[in-house]
Write a protein that holds these residues in place. Structure first.
Motif, short mmCIF file in Angstrom:
data_model
loop_
_atom_site.label_atom_id
_atom_site.label_comp_id
_atom_site.label_asym_id
_atom_site.label_seq_id
_atom_site.Cartn_x
_atom_site.Cartn_y
_atom_site.Cartn_z
N THR A 160 0.83 -1.21 0.00
CA THR A 160 0.00 0.00 0.00
C THR A 160 0.86 1.25 0.00
OG1 THR A 160 -1.65 -1.22 1.29
CG2 THR A 160 -1.91 1.16 1.18
N GLU A 161 1.93 1.23 0.77
CA GLU A 161 2.84 2.38 0.83
C GLU A 161 3.51 2.60 -0.53
OE1 GLU A 161 4.85 5.64 2.37
OE2 GLU A 161 3.10 4.55 3.09
N ASN A 162 3.87 1.52 -1.20
CA ASN A 162 4.48 1.65 -2.53
C ASN A 162 3.50 2.27 -3.53
OD1 ASN A 162 6.89 0.55 -1.72
ND2 ASN A 162 6.38 -1.53 -2.37
N GLU A 163 2.23 1.89 -3.43
CA GLU A 163 1.22 2.47 -4.32
C GLU A 163 1.06 3.96 -4.04
OE1 GLU A 163 0.56 0.69 -6.62
OE2 GLU A 163 -0.33 -1.25 -6.19
N ARG A 164 1.12 4.33 -2.77
CA ARG A 164 1.01 5.75 -2.41
C ARG A 164 2.16 6.54 -3.04
NH1 ARG A 164 3.44 9.33 0.35
NH2 ARG A 164 4.97 7.86 1.18
N ILE A 165 3.36 5.99 -2.95
CA ILE A 165 4.53 6.66 -3.51
C ILE A 165 4.39 6.81 -5.03
CG2 ILE A 165 7.02 6.41 -3.92
CD1 ILE A 165 7.14 4.99 -1.16
N TRP A 166 3.85 5.78 -5.67
CA TRP A 166 3.66 5.82 -7.13
C TRP A 166 2.63 6.89 -7.51
CZ3 TRP A 166 1.93 1.03 -10.52
CH2 TRP A 166 2.20 1.31 -11.87
N LEU A 167 1.53 6.92 -6.78
CA LEU A 167 0.52 7.95 -7.05
C LEU A 167 1.10 9.34 -6.85
CD1 LEU A 167 -2.77 6.58 -5.44
CD2 LEU A 167 -2.48 7.27 -7.82
N GLN A 168 1.86 9.49 -5.80
CA GLN A 168 2.47 10.79 -5.50
C GLN A 168 3.38 11.24 -6.64
OE1 GLN A 168 4.94 10.84 -1.90
NE2 GLN A 168 3.81 12.63 -1.22
N LYS A 169 4.13 10.31 -7.20
CA LYS A 169 5.02 10.63 -8.31
C LYS A 169 4.23 11.03 -9.56
CE LYS A 169 8.90 8.74 -10.97
NZ LYS A 169 8.37 9.19 -12.28
N ARG A 202 -3.28 2.31 10.46
CA ARG A 202 -2.21 2.72 9.54
C ARG A 202 -2.65 2.54 8.09
NH1 ARG A 202 3.36 -0.77 9.11
NH2 ARG A 202 4.31 0.30 7.33
N ALA A 203 -3.28 1.39 7.80
CA ALA A 203 -3.70 1.10 6.43
C ALA A 203 -4.74 2.11 5.94
CB ALA A 203 -4.26 -0.32 6.35
N ASN A 204 -5.71 2.42 6.79
CA ASN A 204 -6.75 3.37 6.40
C ASN A 204 -6.19 4.78 6.21
OD1 ASN A 204 -8.78 1.43 6.41
ND2 ASN A 204 -9.30 1.77 8.56
N GLY A 205 -5.17 5.11 7.01
CA GLY A 205 -4.52 6.41 6.85
C GLY A 205 -3.84 6.52 5.50
N ILE A 206 -3.12 5.46 5.12
CA ILE A 206 -2.44 5.47 3.81
C ILE A 206 -3.47 5.50 2.69
CG2 ILE A 206 -0.90 4.19 2.27
CD1 ILE A 206 0.43 3.00 4.77
N MET A 207 -4.55 4.74 2.86
CA MET A 207 -5.59 4.69 1.83
C MET A 207 -6.24 6.05 1.64
SD MET A 207 -6.91 2.66 -0.34
CE MET A 207 -8.32 2.65 -1.46
N SER A 208 -6.44 6.77 2.74
CA SER A 208 -7.03 8.11 2.66
C SER A 208 -6.13 9.05 1.86
CB SER A 208 -7.24 8.66 4.07
OG SER A 208 -7.75 9.97 4.03
N VAL A 209 -4.82 8.95 2.10
CA VAL A 209 -3.86 9.77 1.35
C VAL A 209 -3.90 9.40 -0.14
CG1 VAL A 209 -1.41 10.28 1.03
CG2 VAL A 209 -2.36 10.13 3.33
N CYS A 210 -3.98 8.10 -0.41
CA CYS A 210 -4.02 7.63 -1.81
C CYS A 210 -5.25 8.17 -2.54
CB CYS A 210 -4.00 6.10 -1.86
SG CYS A 210 -2.41 5.37 -1.42
N LYS A 211 -6.39 8.17 -1.87
CA LYS A 211 -7.61 8.69 -2.50
C LYS A 211 -7.50 10.19 -2.77
CE LYS A 211 -10.90 5.21 -0.83
NZ LYS A 211 -12.07 4.94 0.03
N THR A 212 -6.89 10.90 -1.83
CA THR A 212 -6.69 12.34 -2.04
C THR A 212 -5.77 12.59 -3.23
OG1 THR A 212 -6.97 12.78 0.33
CG2 THR A 212 -5.83 14.46 -0.96
#
Length: 231
Positions: free
Chosen positions: A127-136, A192-202
């Motif tokens: 999940t963290e890797n997906e967040r980093i990818w979205l951020q990029k 932790r997972a829901n926090g990362i997911m919230s960031v990913c949706k944003t």
């Protein structure tokens, strides 16, 4: 001749004493490993340590135990047999075998526990890797929005890049919304997972807005490029 025999006897006695010292060191080392395993079994996994590094630690300790017991079971040089206090040696060896068996049992218990913990840890990492990818992707889109399309690339090429990034974002968010294997639910830190997911949706929503802005801008640029092309 007598002196030689005395020297040989002394050498053998030193060797016998050395073997007893080896047994005692193995005993203490096994005792320490088993104690550490027992403490690990009672403790909760710390966030900064995680299950994956702990699995590596467990593997190292298991290999250490095997090396110790193999060395002890190999025994001393046969020439030392007559000089060894076998009552003491056998007593220490018996304790070492008991410790080794106890360590094996603890290792099995820890491995069973870690199987689920590692699955949960890997889910967090994914999940963290997906967040980093979205951020990029969002960062790249933002930079593209600030730039004029390069002459050599043109707006049409940029439109192709934008389409790929949009598809990447959709692929990421669909995978995240699908969620983990239900079997690892109990192992996941959902806060932790829901926090990362919230960031990913944003990030996804931000990327979607940037995509719309870039698409609107590119439509006009593509129309102008088409108009400038010779008939």
């Amino acid at each position: 001749m007598v002196v030689m025999e005395e020297l040989l006897e002394r050498e053998l006695q030193l060797g016998a004493n050395g073997w007893l010292i080896t047994l005692e060191k193995g005993w203490r080392w096994l005792q320490e490993i088993v104690r550490d395993m027992s403490l690990r079994l009672q403790a909760e996994l710390e966030v900064e340590e995680g299950a994956i590094p702990l699995a590596g630690w467990l593997k190292d300790k298991s290999e250490d135990m095997l090396e110790i017991i193999w060395e002890l079971e190999e025994g001393p040089d046969p020439r030392l047999d007559v000089c060894i206090n076998w009552r003491r040696a056998d007593g220490i060896m018996s304790v070492c075998k008991t410790l080794f068996n106890g360590g094996c049992d603890l290792c099995a218990l820890l491995e069973d526990r870690l199987e689920g913990d590692i699955d949960g840890e890997e889910a967090h990492v994914a999940t963290e890797n997906e967040r980093i990818w979205l951020q990029k992707i969002v960062r790249d889109m933002s930079l593209r929005l600030q730039m004029e399309p390069k002459v050599e690339g043109g707006a049409i090429s940029l439109a192709g890049w934008l389409k790929e990034k949009s598809e990447d974002m959709l692929g990421i968010i669909w995978e995240l919304e699908e969620g983990p294997d239900p079997r690892v639910d109990v192992c996941i830190d959902w806060r932790r997972a829901n926090g990362i997911m919230s960031v990913c949706k944003t990030l996804f929503n931000e990327g979607r807005d940037l995509y719309a802005l870039l698409e609107d801008r590119l439509e006009g640029v593509i129309d102008r490029e088409d108009a400038d092309m010779p008939i």
